[in-house]
Scaffold this motif. Sequence first.
Motif, PDB file in Angstrom:
ATOM      1  N   TYR A 135       0.842  -1.195   0.000  1.00 48.37           N
ATOM      2  CA  TYR A 135       0.000   0.000   0.000  1.00 48.37           C
ATOM      3  C   TYR A 135       0.875   1.241   0.000  1.00 48.37           C
ATOM      4  O   TYR A 135       1.862   1.330   0.735  1.00 48.37           O
ATOM      5  N   ARG A 136       0.502   2.197  -0.858  1.00 44.33           N
ATOM      6  CA  ARG A 136       1.138   3.511  -0.871  1.00 44.33           C
ATOM      7  C   ARG A 136       0.028   4.560  -0.841  1.00 44.33           C
ATOM      8  O   ARG A 136      -0.915   4.473  -1.638  1.00 44.33           O
ATOM      9  N   PRO A 137       0.118   5.543   0.039  1.00 43.43           N
ATOM     10  CA  PRO A 137      -0.926   6.579   0.122  1.00 43.43           C
ATOM     11  C   PRO A 137      -1.095   7.294  -1.216  1.00 43.43           C
ATOM     12  O   PRO A 137      -0.126   7.503  -1.940  1.00 43.43           O
ATOM     13  N   SER A 138      -2.323   7.677  -1.526  1.00 42.00           N
ATOM     14  CA  SER A 138      -2.599   8.329  -2.804  1.00 42.00           C
ATOM     15  C   SER A 138      -3.778   9.277  -2.657  1.00 42.00           C
ATOM     16  O   SER A 138      -4.726   9.009  -1.925  1.00 42.00           O
ATOM     17  N   THR A 139      -3.719  10.387  -3.401  1.00 47.75           N
ATOM     18  CA  THR A 139      -4.804  11.374  -3.392  1.00 47.75           C
ATOM     19  C   THR A 139      -5.411  11.541  -4.781  1.00 47.75           C
ATOM     20  O   THR A 139      -6.000  12.570  -5.088  1.00 47.75           O
ATOM     21  N   GLY A 140      -5.246  10.542  -5.638  1.00 46.54           N
ATOM     22  CA  GLY A 140      -5.758  10.626  -7.001  1.00 46.54           C
ATOM     23  C   GLY A 140      -7.276  10.714  -7.046  1.00 46.54           C
ATOM     24  O   GLY A 140      -7.968  10.013  -6.302  1.00 46.54           O
TER      25      GLY A 140
END
Length: 268
Positions: A135-140
């Motif tokens: 998991y990698r944080p994302s704001t897409g």
Amino acid sequence: MKKTLYALVLSVLFFSCQQNQENAATYTPRVLTANEKFNGYLEGSDSAFTVLVHKDEASSSEVKEEFKVKFRDTLVKIQINKADPNSATEKFSSVQFINTQKTTMLVQISDKSGLTAPCYLLSIKDGKLEVISLYRPSTGKQDTKYTTGIIKVGRAGYVVNNDFYITNVNAQVYLIKRQNPNERIQGQFILNSPDKSTLVFLTEKSLYQVHYVSDDVHNETFSKAVPQSAADLPEWVRNNFMWQKNKKGITFLKFNDSDRIVDIREFQ
């Protein structure tokens, strides 16, 4: 007599619960570091993992399979939320070995919420099991659309949520370089290069391409309209693009500008 029998039943149930607790272990996933390998070796010919299959026949329309994994004689549970012990689960919708040593498994949680469930690695290191979060944080803005879980890329490996590429056989995990560091790639993975080293994503305005080994990228913008039908896409790519190597020897898709003088006899 009834009281004695009742006490005996309670004792058996309590003992069974104790046994279940002793035979299950809950793991809190750790964070993946860049380009790790998970091809550990374990003595013996048999795998330390056992996969248990459960078929959920509650729905009359389809039979859904769920899986559980044992490490040696212990059931593996993953605590999804680090702050919430009640988030621990032992049910998976997908499990697969990703190295020939059978010491690392790629798993996805069985989640009935309708969202894309998280994925993890179960890997044996120095005889012990560790759980690694993919998991990698994302704001897409379109993360829901492009967080698609595990995509098998032929025999070469797996793309996970547009953020990770995992090679099969030797279980090496690469972080896929993003277009924007703050969001996972906002596009659909469509193909891998012939040399199995360049991943191609169809975005709104281009083919975004990542050579995952070196982190070199190439963004090929469209000069023609993209077909709306997914069925027409492969043929459109074949007709309009070709693989070319750059000065570093890296293969990328480039627009095939095949303008030529047309012989008038072709129209007769």
